[in-house]
Design a protein around this motif. Structure first.
Motif, PDB file in Angstrom:
ATOM      1  N   VAL A   6       0.854  -1.191   0.000  1.00  0.00           N
ATOM      2  CA  VAL A   6       0.000   0.000   0.000  1.00  0.00           C
ATOM      3  C   VAL A   6       0.887   1.237   0.000  1.00  0.00           C
ATOM      4  CG1 VAL A   6      -1.880  -1.156   1.227  1.00  0.00           C
ATOM      5  CG2 VAL A   6      -0.167   0.131   2.525  1.00  0.00           C
ATOM      6  N   GLU A   7       0.285   2.364  -0.292  1.00  0.00           N
ATOM      7  CA  GLU A   7       0.997   3.637  -0.271  1.00  0.00           C
ATOM      8  C   GLU A   7       0.392   4.525   0.803  1.00  0.00           C
ATOM      9  OE1 GLU A   7       2.438   7.154  -3.330  1.00  0.00           O
ATOM     10  OE2 GLU A   7       1.698   5.250  -4.118  1.00  0.00           O
ATOM     11  N   THR A   8       1.240   5.344   1.421  1.00  0.00           N
ATOM     12  CA  THR A   8       0.787   6.284   2.440  1.00  0.00           C
ATOM     13  C   THR A   8       1.474   7.626   2.228  1.00  0.00           C
ATOM     14  OG1 THR A   8       0.634   6.710   4.823  1.00  0.00           O
ATOM     15  CG2 THR A   8       2.554   5.480   4.079  1.00  0.00           C
ATOM     16  N   ASP A   9       0.856   8.665   2.757  1.00  0.00           N
ATOM     17  CA  ASP A   9       1.457   9.997   2.713  1.00  0.00           C
ATOM     18  C   ASP A   9       2.427  10.208   3.874  1.00  0.00           C
ATOM     19  OD1 ASP A   9       0.024  10.725   0.434  1.00  0.00           O
ATOM     20  OD2 ASP A   9      -1.662  11.495   1.599  1.00  0.00           O
ATOM     21  N   LYS A  10       2.464   9.267   4.821  1.00  0.00           N
ATOM     22  CA  LYS A  10       3.352   9.395   5.972  1.00  0.00           C
ATOM     23  C   LYS A  10       4.805   9.214   5.552  1.00  0.00           C
ATOM     24  CE  LYS A  10       0.054   7.615   9.337  1.00  0.00           C
ATOM     25  NZ  LYS A  10      -0.292   6.518  10.224  1.00  0.00           N
ATOM     26  N   SER A  11       5.693   9.777   6.356  1.00  0.00           N
ATOM     27  CA  SER A  11       7.117   9.525   6.138  1.00  0.00           C
ATOM     28  C   SER A  11       7.408   8.072   6.499  1.00  0.00           C
ATOM     29  CB  SER A  11       7.966  10.452   7.021  1.00  0.00           C
ATOM     30  OG  SER A  11       7.826  10.063   8.390  1.00  0.00           O
ATOM     31  N   VAL A  12       8.559   7.585   6.096  1.00  0.00           N
ATOM     32  CA  VAL A  12       8.942   6.216   6.437  1.00  0.00           C
ATOM     33  C   VAL A  12       8.938   6.030   7.949  1.00  0.00           C
ATOM     34  CG1 VAL A  12      10.875   4.579   6.407  1.00  0.00           C
ATOM     35  CG2 VAL A  12      10.215   5.776   4.306  1.00  0.00           C
ATOM     36  N   ASP A  13       9.541   6.969   8.683  1.00  0.00           N
ATOM     37  CA  ASP A  13       9.612   6.839  10.142  1.00  0.00           C
ATOM     38  C   ASP A  13       8.237   6.890  10.795  1.00  0.00           C
ATOM     39  OD1 ASP A  13      12.395   6.493  10.247  1.00  0.00           O
ATOM     40  OD2 ASP A  13      12.741   8.654  10.271  1.00  0.00           O
ATOM     41  N   ASP A  14       7.360   7.770  10.306  1.00  0.00           N
ATOM     42  CA  ASP A  14       6.009   7.851  10.865  1.00  0.00           C
ATOM     43  C   ASP A  14       5.199   6.593  10.544  1.00  0.00           C
ATOM     44  OD1 ASP A  14       6.548  10.326  11.962  1.00  0.00           O
ATOM     45  OD2 ASP A  14       5.513  11.465  10.387  1.00  0.00           O
ATOM     46  N   ALA A  15       5.380   6.070   9.346  1.00  0.00           N
ATOM     47  CA  ALA A  15       4.683   4.835   8.971  1.00  0.00           C
ATOM     48  C   ALA A  15       5.156   3.676   9.845  1.00  0.00           C
ATOM     49  CB  ALA A  15       4.913   4.526   7.492  1.00  0.00           C
ATOM     50  N   ILE A  16       6.450   3.610  10.114  1.00  0.00           N
ATOM     51  CA  ILE A  16       6.977   2.536  10.959  1.00  0.00           C
ATOM     52  C   ILE A  16       6.465   2.676  12.389  1.00  0.00           C
ATOM     53  CG2 ILE A  16       9.098   1.615  12.008  1.00  0.00           C
ATOM     54  CD1 ILE A  16      10.444   2.077   9.263  1.00  0.00           C
ATOM     55  N   ALA A  17       6.402   3.894  12.902  1.00  0.00           N
ATOM     56  CA  ALA A  17       5.887   4.100  14.262  1.00  0.00           C
ATOM     57  C   ALA A  17       4.427   3.631  14.355  1.00  0.00           C
ATOM     58  CB  ALA A  17       6.007   5.567  14.657  1.00  0.00           C
ATOM     59  N   ALA A  18       3.613   3.979  13.363  1.00  0.00           N
ATOM     60  CA  ALA A  18       2.214   3.545  13.356  1.00  0.00           C
ATOM     61  C   ALA A  18       2.125   2.029  13.194  1.00  0.00           C
ATOM     62  CB  ALA A  18       1.456   4.249  12.230  1.00  0.00           C
ATOM     63  N   LEU A  19       2.992   1.479  12.374  1.00  0.00           N
ATOM     64  CA  LEU A  19       3.007   0.036  12.146  1.00  0.00           C
ATOM     65  C   LEU A  19       3.393  -0.722  13.413  1.00  0.00           C
ATOM     66  CD1 LEU A  19       2.632  -2.167  10.032  1.00  0.00           C
ATOM     67  CD2 LEU A  19       4.990  -1.771   9.317  1.00  0.00           C
ATOM     68  N   GLU A  20       4.389  -0.221  14.126  1.00  0.00           N
ATOM     69  CA  GLU A  20       4.799  -0.865  15.383  1.00  0.00           C
ATOM     70  C   GLU A  20       3.634  -0.943  16.373  1.00  0.00           C
ATOM     71  OE1 GLU A  20       8.965  -0.282  17.031  1.00  0.00           O
ATOM     72  OE2 GLU A  20       8.765   1.448  15.686  1.00  0.00           O
ATOM     73  N   GLN A  21       2.860   0.124  16.466  1.00  0.00           N
ATOM     74  CA  GLN A  21       1.713   0.144  17.373  1.00  0.00           C
ATOM     75  C   GLN A  21       0.661  -0.878  16.934  1.00  0.00           C
ATOM     76  OE1 GLN A  21      -0.008   4.028  17.943  1.00  0.00           O
ATOM     77  NE2 GLN A  21      -1.634   3.267  19.246  1.00  0.00           N
ATOM     78  N   ALA A  22       0.365  -0.917  15.644  1.00  0.00           N
ATOM     79  CA  ALA A  22      -0.621  -1.872  15.129  1.00  0.00           C
ATOM     80  C   ALA A  22      -0.145  -3.307  15.319  1.00  0.00           C
ATOM     81  CB  ALA A  22      -0.904  -1.588  13.648  1.00  0.00           C
ATOM     82  N   LEU A  23       1.139  -3.553  15.101  1.00  0.00           N
ATOM     83  CA  LEU A  23       1.697  -4.897  15.286  1.00  0.00           C
ATOM     84  C   LEU A  23       1.592  -5.333  16.744  1.00  0.00           C
ATOM     85  CD1 LEU A  23       4.828  -4.540  13.001  1.00  0.00           C
ATOM     86  CD2 LEU A  23       2.947  -6.170  12.651  1.00  0.00           C
ATOM     87  N   ALA A  24       1.887  -4.422  17.654  1.00  0.00           N
ATOM     88  CA  ALA A  24       1.824  -4.760  19.081  1.00  0.00           C
ATOM     89  C   ALA A  24       0.407  -5.172  19.481  1.00  0.00           C
ATOM     90  CB  ALA A  24       2.297  -3.581  19.927  1.00  0.00           C
ATOM     91  N   GLU A  25      -0.585  -4.512  18.911  1.00  0.00           N
ATOM     92  CA  GLU A  25      -1.975  -4.856  19.211  1.00  0.00           C
ATOM     93  C   GLU A  25      -2.320  -6.268  18.742  1.00  0.00           C
ATOM     94  OE1 GLU A  25      -4.357  -1.685  17.577  1.00  0.00           O
ATOM     95  OE2 GLU A  25      -3.369  -0.196  18.847  1.00  0.00           O
ATOM     96  N   GLU A  26      -1.629  -6.752  17.725  1.00  0.00           N
ATOM     97  CA  GLU A  26      -1.842  -8.112  17.206  1.00  0.00           C
ATOM     98  C   GLU A  26      -0.832  -9.103  17.785  1.00  0.00           C
ATOM     99  OE1 GLU A  26      -4.039  -9.733  15.301  1.00  0.00           O
ATOM    100  OE2 GLU A  26      -5.303  -7.956  15.107  1.00  0.00           O
TER     101      GLU A  26
END
Length: 130
Positions: A6-26
């Motif tokens: 997928v594509e996002t408007d977030k920076s790489v670092d911001d996307a990774i920070a959001a991804l880390e949070q989502a991963l932790a929830e799973e």
């Protein structure tokens, strides 16, 4: 298709920070974050693209897979790529179902079910972080 991206408007670092949070929830932990850009530049190879590889794992799912077939460990941990491309950021992974499809034996059906569940959860994490 081999991958989900997928594509996002977030920076790489911001996307990774959001991804880390989502991963932790799973219940997926981030085992390793590898910057291809930093490593290549460190070796004297100019590479200007920000490109990060995340290795993630859910230990319960990893045990299930390895208990079914030792060769499935060749696909562990799961990888997620986050990188800049043409002014945007891409987040993607090789589909666990595509990878597990390479293991053809008596445990295939059980492995496929685990891979489908892991894939669904990782795609949800990616979608929730974009």
């Amino acid at each position: 298709m081999f991958h989900y991206t997928v594509e996002t408007d977030k920076s790489v670092d911001d996307a990774i920070a959001a991804l880390e949070q989502a991963l932790a929830e799973e219940k997926f932990g981030l085992l390793w974050r590898f910057s291809i850009q930093d490593k290549l530049n460190e070796k004297g190879i100019e590479f200007d693209q920000k490109y990060e590889i995340l290795e993630v794992c859910n230990p319960v799912e990893a045990k299930k897979v390895l208990s079914e077939n030792d060769l499935a460990g060749y696909f562990l941990p799961c990888k997620i790529a986050v990188y800049e491309l043409e002014g945007g950021t891409k987040i993607g992974l090789p589909r666990p179902t595509a990878l597990i499809g390479m293991v053809q034996n008596e445990s295939f059906e059980s492995l496929r079910g685990i891979a489908q569940d892991v894939e669904k959860r990782l795609i949800a994490c990616i979608d929730n972080s974009k």
